[in-house]
Structures are given as structure tokens and as C-alpha cells.
Design a protein around this motif. Structure first.
Motif, PDB file in Angstrom:
ATOM      1  N   GLY A  72       0.592  -1.232  -0.077  1.00  0.00           N
ATOM      2  CA  GLY A  72      -0.038   0.090  -0.106  1.00  0.00           C
ATOM      3  C   GLY A  72       0.828   1.292  -0.017  1.00  0.00           C
ATOM      4  N   TRP A  73       2.087   1.043   0.198  1.00  0.00           N
ATOM      5  CA  TRP A  73       3.044   2.533   0.296  1.00  0.00           C
ATOM      6  C   TRP A  73       3.058   3.060  -1.036  1.00  0.00           C
ATOM      7  N   ILE A  74       3.018   2.133  -2.035  1.00  0.00           N
ATOM      8  CA  ILE A  74       2.884   2.974  -3.237  1.00  0.00           C
ATOM      9  C   ILE A  74       1.866   3.993  -3.621  1.00  0.00           C
ATOM     10  N   GLU A  75       0.694   3.996  -2.876  1.00  0.00           N
ATOM     11  CA  GLU A  75      -0.079   5.098  -2.923  1.00  0.00           C
ATOM     12  C   GLU A  75       0.134   6.221  -2.113  1.00  0.00           C
ATOM     13  N   ASP A  76       1.079   6.012  -1.149  1.00  0.00           N
ATOM     14  CA  ASP A  76       1.674   7.215  -0.161  1.00  0.00           C
ATOM     15  C   ASP A  76       2.609   7.762  -1.319  1.00  0.00           C
ATOM     16  N   MET A  77       3.354   7.151  -1.894  1.00  0.00           N
ATOM     17  CA  MET A  77       4.555   7.635  -2.857  1.00  0.00           C
ATOM     18  C   MET A  77       3.928   8.567  -4.036  1.00  0.00           C
ATOM     19  N   ALA A  78       2.484   7.943  -4.327  1.00  0.00           N
ATOM     20  CA  ALA A  78       1.701   8.701  -5.559  1.00  0.00           C
ATOM     21  C   ALA A  78       1.115  10.070  -5.023  1.00  0.00           C
ATOM     22  N   ARG A  79       0.952   9.880  -3.545  1.00  0.00           N
ATOM     23  CA  ARG A  79       0.371  11.249  -2.904  1.00  0.00           C
ATOM     24  C   ARG A  79       1.428  12.108  -2.822  1.00  0.00           C
ATOM     25  N   PHE A  80       2.830  11.840  -2.536  1.00  0.00           N
ATOM     26  CA  PHE A  80       3.888  12.536  -2.490  1.00  0.00           C
ATOM     27  C   PHE A  80       4.027  13.475  -3.778  1.00  0.00           C
ATOM     28  N   ALA A  81       4.194  12.464  -4.797  1.00  0.00           N
ATOM     29  CA  ALA A  81       4.518  13.145  -6.016  1.00  0.00           C
ATOM     30  C   ALA A  81       3.399  14.263  -6.330  1.00  0.00           C
ATOM     31  N   ALA A  82       2.073  14.071  -6.233  1.00  0.00           N
ATOM     32  CA  ALA A  82       1.144  14.918  -6.461  1.00  0.00           C
ATOM     33  C   ALA A  82       0.968  16.127  -5.574  1.00  0.00           C
ATOM     34  N   GLU A  83       1.499  15.926  -4.293  1.00  0.00           N
ATOM     35  CA  GLU A  83       1.704  17.159  -3.622  1.00  0.00           C
ATOM     36  C   GLU A  83       3.064  18.130  -4.010  1.00  0.00           C
ATOM     37  N   ASP A  84       3.891  17.431  -4.553  1.00  0.00           N
ATOM     38  CA  ASP A  84       4.955  18.065  -5.082  1.00  0.00           C
ATOM     39  C   ASP A  84       4.642  18.768  -6.066  1.00  0.00           C
ATOM     40  N   ALA A  85       3.809  18.358  -7.028  1.00  0.00           N
ATOM     41  CA  ALA A  85       3.269  19.043  -8.086  1.00  0.00           C
ATOM     42  C   ALA A  85       2.471  20.167  -8.132  1.00  0.00           C
ATOM     43  N   ALA A  86       1.790  20.035  -7.090  1.00  0.00           N
ATOM     44  CA  ALA A  86       0.659  20.981  -6.743  1.00  0.00           C
ATOM     45  C   ALA A  86       1.256  22.272  -5.935  1.00  0.00           C
ATOM     46  N   ARG A  87       2.502  21.758  -5.155  1.00  0.00           N
ATOM     47  CA  ARG A  87       3.213  22.775  -4.338  1.00  0.00           C
ATOM     48  C   ARG A  87       4.328  22.373  -4.291  1.00  0.00           C
ATOM     49  N   PRO A  88       5.500  23.006  -5.136  1.00  0.00           N
ATOM     50  CA  PRO A  88       6.822  22.508  -5.053  1.00  0.00           C
ATOM     51  C   PRO A  88       7.368  22.727  -4.052  1.00  0.00           C
ATOM     52  N   PRO A  89       8.318  21.770  -3.220  1.00  0.00           N
ATOM     53  CA  PRO A  89       8.861  21.957  -2.021  1.00  0.00           C
ATOM     54  C   PRO A  89       9.968  22.691  -1.796  1.00  0.00           C
ATOM     55  N   PRO A  90      10.307  23.140  -0.578  1.00  0.00           N
ATOM     56  CA  PRO A  90      11.233  24.087  -0.484  1.00  0.00           C
ATOM     57  C   PRO A  90      12.624  23.357  -0.955  1.00  0.00           C
ATOM     58  N   GLN A  91      13.637  24.559  -1.270  1.00  0.00           N
ATOM     59  CA  GLN A  91      14.872  24.099  -1.583  1.00  0.00           C
ATOM     60  C   GLN A  91      15.641  23.296  -0.429  1.00  0.00           C
ATOM     61  N   ARG A  92      16.469  22.577  -0.397  1.00  0.00           N
ATOM     62  CA  ARG A  92      17.227  22.020   0.716  1.00  0.00           C
ATOM     63  C   ARG A  92      16.437  22.003   1.967  1.00  0.00           C
ATOM     64  N   PRO A  93      15.304  21.459   2.020  1.00  0.00           N
ATOM     65  CA  PRO A  93      14.575  21.217   3.237  1.00  0.00           C
ATOM     66  C   PRO A  93      15.137  20.073   4.218  1.00  0.00           C
ATOM     67  N   VAL A  94      14.638  20.399   5.310  1.00  0.00           N
ATOM     68  CA  VAL A  94      14.784  19.461   6.515  1.00  0.00           C
ATOM     69  C   VAL A  94      13.611  18.481   6.212  1.00  0.00           C
ATOM     70  N   VAL A  95      14.041  17.317   5.943  1.00  0.00           N
ATOM     71  CA  VAL A  95      12.981  16.391   5.404  1.00  0.00           C
ATOM     72  C   VAL A  95      12.819  15.527   6.785  1.00  0.00           C
ATOM     73  N   PHE A  96      11.410  15.213   7.360  1.00  0.00           N
ATOM     74  CA  PHE A  96      11.240  14.449   8.094  1.00  0.00           C
ATOM     75  C   PHE A  96      10.314  13.435   7.740  1.00  0.00           C
ATOM     76  N   THR A  97      10.814  12.149   7.931  1.00  0.00           N
ATOM     77  CA  THR A  97      10.147  10.853   7.518  1.00  0.00           C
ATOM     78  C   THR A  97      10.077   9.966   8.365  1.00  0.00           C
ATOM     79  N   GLY A  98       9.240   8.787   8.013  1.00  0.00           N
ATOM     80  CA  GLY A  98       9.006   7.477   8.954  1.00  0.00           C
ATOM     81  C   GLY A  98       7.628   7.321   9.018  1.00  0.00           C
ATOM     82  N   SER A  99       7.275   6.690  10.410  1.00  0.00           N
ATOM     83  CA  SER A  99       5.468   6.356  10.377  1.00  0.00           C
ATOM     84  C   SER A  99       4.857   7.360  10.759  1.00  0.00           C
TER      85      SER A  99
END
Length: 235
Positions: A42-69
Motif C-alpha cells: 500500500g505504500w505505493i499510494e503514499d508515494m503517489a500522494r507525495f508526487a501529487a503534492e510536489d506537483a501542486a506545491r513545489p517543496p522548498p529548496q534543501r529542506p529538512v525532511v522528516f520521514t518515518g511512520s
């Protein structure tokens, strides 16, 4: 056989054996088990969601990325929690460390982050993985990031003690200790101890930091994390 050729033969033989020994010693160890498959398709759906969010709102340059659960995914004001620091939330609830390794490109590397913080381990231990497996997968994640982005700081947020998982507290301590010990000996790897301040005087999880499910943080829990992690980030 003349003396000189005999000495030459012995010298060449010794050199050949030495070379063979070095070659054998340089063969990578096969003791490290291969990375297990993802814990859910099911994580493939989360990856698609991230891609859609990036397309709608470009992420900041050199961000501090928080990831995990889910403790990251459910942090309501994470992207504003540390002042003007550009923060990107790429948590995907229910995930394990091995999932972060598999999807490292989608959740971290593609953003060329200035820093990566990862919280995982709850779901790993709840699913029956051992502290050693958790620590090995955590190490794989950092190594995966550094293979593509050498020198990028990676920090592990300690596995939190929670009322729901009070029976796993010894495993949590062991996994945290393994990760912290490895992190201390590596460049650009850190360990952030949220475990200790989340315990009460009796060494048990502080229930007032959690939602009714006994696993996820409430506003007080996130306030504590903001304080501890903010000190690490210099905020």
C-alpha cells in the motif's frame, strides 16, 4: 635446482599466497542478511500522494525532511514547528524502517535535503521484528541516503515509549541503544533521545503525552518533541 632459482621460486610463491590472502580478505562479508521486502504494498499510494503534492506545491529548496511512520505523518504543524526552518513532512503511517529504505528516493533523496530526520521502529517491533533487525534496517536507511547524498546529516528520533507498547519497552531500549551506539561512531549520523523525557519517575511511559489509543502523540507529546528536536536543530 640452482640456489638462486629456488630462492626466486620461494619468493614468488610467498608473494602469490600473500596476494591470494589479501584478495580473499577483501571479499565482502555475506553475514549481513538481505533487506526484507516492504511491509505493505500500500505504500505505493503514499508515494503517489507525495508526487501529487510536489506537483501542486513545489517543496522548498534543501529542506529538512522528516520521514518515518505515523508519529511524523500526524504531526499537525510540523512544517511550522521550527520557525523559518524549511521543513518537509514525508511520513507515511504504519511504515517500518525497511520501507523507508525501499522508498528512500521518493521520501528523501529526490529533495536533496539539507538534513534528514527519521522516526520509525514502533511498527517494526509490534510486527515481531527484533531490536537487532530494527537497528540493521535503520543503518541501511542512513547508508542508502549517504550513498546518494554523502555528507547529508541523518538523525534517528528514538523509538518512543508508549502505554500501548509498554510490554515492548525493553525491546525499545535495546533497539535505541544499538542505533545510538552506531550513530556515535559514524560521521553525519545523530541520535535524538526523546525516549528518556517521555518516561515518568517510575520508568514507565507518560500517559498524558498520548491520545486515547495509547500510541500516538497528543499536543503535549508533540510539544515535548518540538522542544527536544528543536534543541538538536538549534531552534
Amino acid at each position: 635446482m640452482p640456489l638462486f632459482p629456488l630462492r626466486l621460486f620461494r619468493t614468488l610463491l610467498a608473494a602469490a599466497l600473500l596476494w591470494a590472502g589479501v584478495a580473499i580478505a577483501s571479499v565482502p562479508s555475506t553475514d549481513v542478511p538481505p533487506l526484507d521486502p516492504v511491509s505493505s504494498p500500500g505504500w505505493i499510494e503514499d508515494m503517489a500522494r507525495f508526487a501529487a503534492e510536489d506537483a501542486a506545491r513545489p517543496p522548498p529548496q534543501r529542506p529538512v525532511v522528516f520521514t518515518g511512520s505515523s508519529s511524523v505523518r500526524m504531526w499537525p504543524d510540523l512544517e511550522r514547528a521550527f520557525g523559518d526552518l524549511p521543513v518537509l513532512n514525508r511520513g507515511f503511517g504504519g511504515s517500518q524502517f525497511r520501507d523507508a529504505v525501499h522508498y528512500a528516493d521518493e521520501i528523501t533523496i529526490r529533495y536533496r535535503p539539507g538534513r534528514v530526520l527519521i522516526y520509525s521502529g514502533d511498527n517494526d517491533l509490534m510486527s515481531g521484528r527484533s531490536p537487532a533487525q530494527v537497528a540493521a534496517d535503520a543503518r541501511r536507511f542512513a547508508e542508502r541516503v549517504h550513498r546518494e547524498l554523502p555528507g547529508t546529516p541523518v538523525a534517528f528520533i528514538a523509538i518512543k515509549p508508549s502505554p500501548l507498547n509498554a510490554h515492548l519497552i525493553d525491546d525499545q531500549r535495546e533497539a535505541n541503544a544499538l542505533i545510538a551506539d552506531w550513530a556515535r561512531r559514524q560521521p553525519d549520523i545523530d541520535y535524538i533521545d526523546v525516549f528518556t523525557p517521555m518516561l515518568d519517575a517510575a520508568g514507565q511511559p507518560r500517559g498524558e503525552l498520548f491520545l486515547d489509543d495509547g500510541l500516538h502523540l497528543n499536543a503535549r507529546g508533540y510539544a515535548l518533541w518540538r522542544q527536544v528536536i528543536g534543541a538538536y536543530l538549534g531552534r
